[in-house]
Design a protein around this motif. Structure first.
Motif, short mmCIF file in Angstrom:
data_model
loop_
_atom_site.label_atom_id
_atom_site.label_comp_id
_atom_site.label_asym_id
_atom_site.label_seq_id
_atom_site.Cartn_x
_atom_site.Cartn_y
_atom_site.Cartn_z
N PRO A 89 -97.41 45.04 13.31
CA PRO A 89 -98.31 43.94 12.94
C PRO A 89 -99.29 44.26 11.82
CG PRO A 89 -98.99 44.93 15.03
CD PRO A 89 -97.68 45.55 14.65
N THR A 90 -99.55 45.53 11.56
CA THR A 90 -100.53 45.89 10.53
C THR A 90 -99.96 45.74 9.14
OG1 THR A 90 -101.61 47.44 12.03
CG2 THR A 90 -102.05 47.71 9.68
N ASN A 91 -98.82 46.35 8.86
CA ASN A 91 -98.30 46.37 7.49
C ASN A 91 -97.02 45.57 7.30
OD1 ASN A 91 -97.14 48.46 9.14
ND2 ASN A 91 -96.24 49.35 7.31
N ARG A 92 -96.38 45.14 8.37
CA ARG A 92 -95.16 44.32 8.29
C ARG A 92 -94.12 44.89 7.34
NH1 ARG A 92 -96.03 40.51 11.89
NH2 ARG A 92 -98.01 39.44 11.92
N GLY A 93 -93.98 46.20 7.34
CA GLY A 93 -92.94 46.86 6.54
C GLY A 93 -93.38 47.36 5.19
N THR A 94 -94.56 46.97 4.73
CA THR A 94 -95.02 47.42 3.41
C THR A 94 -95.74 48.76 3.55
OG1 THR A 94 -97.14 46.29 3.61
CG2 THR A 94 -95.33 45.06 2.62
N LEU A 95 -95.74 49.53 2.48
CA LEU A 95 -96.46 50.80 2.44
C LEU A 95 -97.15 50.94 1.09
CD1 LEU A 95 -93.89 53.29 4.04
CD2 LEU A 95 -95.98 52.43 5.07
N CYS A 96 -98.31 51.57 1.09
CA CYS A 96 -99.00 51.85 -0.17
C CYS A 96 -98.28 53.00 -0.87
CB CYS A 96 -100.46 52.19 0.11
SG CYS A 96 -100.69 53.82 0.86
N PRO A 97 -98.66 53.38 -2.09
CA PRO A 97 -97.99 54.48 -2.78
C PRO A 97 -98.02 55.80 -2.00
CG PRO A 97 -99.26 53.23 -4.36
CD PRO A 97 -99.59 52.68 -2.99
N LYS A 98 -99.13 56.08 -1.30
CA LYS A 98 -99.19 57.32 -0.51
C LYS A 98 -98.20 57.25 0.65
CE LYS A 98 -103.55 57.10 0.29
NZ LYS A 98 -104.89 57.38 0.81
N GLY A 99 -98.19 56.12 1.34
CA GLY A 99 -97.26 55.96 2.46
C GLY A 99 -95.81 55.97 2.01
N ALA A 100 -95.54 55.42 0.83
CA ALA A 100 -94.18 55.39 0.32
C ALA A 100 -93.68 56.79 -0.04
CB ALA A 100 -94.10 54.48 -0.90
N ALA A 101 -94.60 57.72 -0.27
CA ALA A 101 -94.23 59.10 -0.63
C ALA A 101 -94.30 60.04 0.57
CB ALA A 101 -95.15 59.61 -1.74
N LEU A 102 -94.28 59.50 1.79
CA LEU A 102 -94.43 60.33 2.99
C LEU A 102 -93.33 61.38 3.13
CD1 LEU A 102 -95.66 57.97 5.80
CD2 LEU A 102 -96.71 60.08 5.04
N LYS A 103 -92.13 61.09 2.68
CA LYS A 103 -91.05 62.06 2.82
C LYS A 103 -91.39 63.35 2.07
CE LYS A 103 -86.15 62.68 2.09
NZ LYS A 103 -85.01 62.21 1.35
N ASP A 104 -91.99 63.22 0.90
CA ASP A 104 -92.40 64.41 0.14
C ASP A 104 -93.52 65.15 0.87
OD1 ASP A 104 -90.58 63.83 -1.86
OD2 ASP A 104 -92.02 62.64 -3.00
N PHE A 105 -94.41 64.41 1.50
CA PHE A 105 -95.49 65.02 2.27
C PHE A 105 -94.95 65.81 3.46
CE2 PHE A 105 -98.17 64.18 6.08
CZ PHE A 105 -99.25 65.00 5.78
N VAL A 106 -94.01 65.21 4.16
CA VAL A 106 -93.43 65.85 5.36
C VAL A 106 -92.62 67.09 4.98
CG1 VAL A 106 -91.75 65.50 7.20
CG2 VAL A 106 -93.42 63.75 6.72
N GLN A 107 -91.92 67.02 3.87
CA GLN A 107 -91.04 68.13 3.48
C GLN A 107 -91.65 69.08 2.47
OE1 GLN A 107 -87.45 66.09 2.30
NE2 GLN A 107 -86.79 65.83 4.41
N ALA A 108 -92.95 68.98 2.23
CA ALA A 108 -93.61 69.87 1.27
C ALA A 108 -93.55 71.32 1.74
CB ALA A 108 -95.06 69.44 1.08
#
Length: 199
Positions: A89-108
């Motif tokens: 209910p908060t973002n309905r599937g959208t992500l900001c640029p930081k959230g969209a780059a989470l895979k790089d954050f997780v695999q850093a």
């Protein structure tokens, strides 16, 4: 072959052509619909879907992590895709640029995956086990609380406060987690309590 085309007929044919190509470009043609039906399942086939919360800010957007490898069978799980949760209910599937780059954050490669401890006088951090880290935190908290717990104020009124230790919580949590965290802090007598949304 002689073909006569009026201006009105030309505009009608051109309009129909534009409408047809526009619908095809938007994915309404049969061929594109058939391809689109297979793209998604093939990309994420044989992955485990896990819902979570984005760790960045206090908005607490919902995310879906797709991983390969079964941890229950002793395999190492590898996150292969992260996207916004369309049902959240908060973002309905959208992500900001930081959230969209989470895979790089997780695999850093610099991301910490285990507790680290710097001994007194040392110039480097050393890895320790989770059990050792939790035992050390519990011991230090107990020692500090025993030494500095305030039972009564100067007027003799019971206050039960622990003022020498504070707690910084994460704001990207559910209401239930936030409520439980706050209750733990207050049951210990911790007065200094804040969350990362203000930092």
């Amino acid at each position: 072959m002689n073909m006569e085309l009026s201006r009105r007929g030309f505009l009608r044919a051109a309009g129909a052509g534009v409408a047809g190509t526009s619908l095809g470009a938007m994915g309404f043609s049969e061929a594109e619909a058939a391809v689109a039906a297979y793209v998604r399942p093939l990309k994420l086939a044989n992955t485990t879907e896990t819902r979570n919360t984005c760790p960045y800010c206090s908005v607490a957007c919902g995310i879906i992590l797709y991983s390969k490898g079964d941890v229950r069978k002793g395999e190492r799980a590898e996150i292969v895709h992260i996207e916004g949760d369309a049902d959240h209910p908060t973002n309905r599937g959208t992500l900001c640029p930081k959230g969209a780059a989470l895979k790089d954050f997780v695999q850093a490669p610099t991301r910490l995956t285990r507790p680290m401890h710097r001994k007194p006088g040392s110039d480097r951090f050393e890895p320790i086990t989770w059990d050792a880290a939790l035992d050390r935190i519990a011991r230090l908290m107990k020692d500090d609380r025993d030494a500095n717990f305030v039972l009564r104020n100067d007027a003799g009124i019971p206050v039960n406060r622990w003022t020498t230790t504070g707690m910084l919580a994460a704001s990207a949590t559910t209401n239930e987690t936030a409520w439980t965290t706050f209750k733990v802090a207050k049951s210990l007598g911790i007065v200094g309590f804040d969350n990362q949304a203000r930092v």
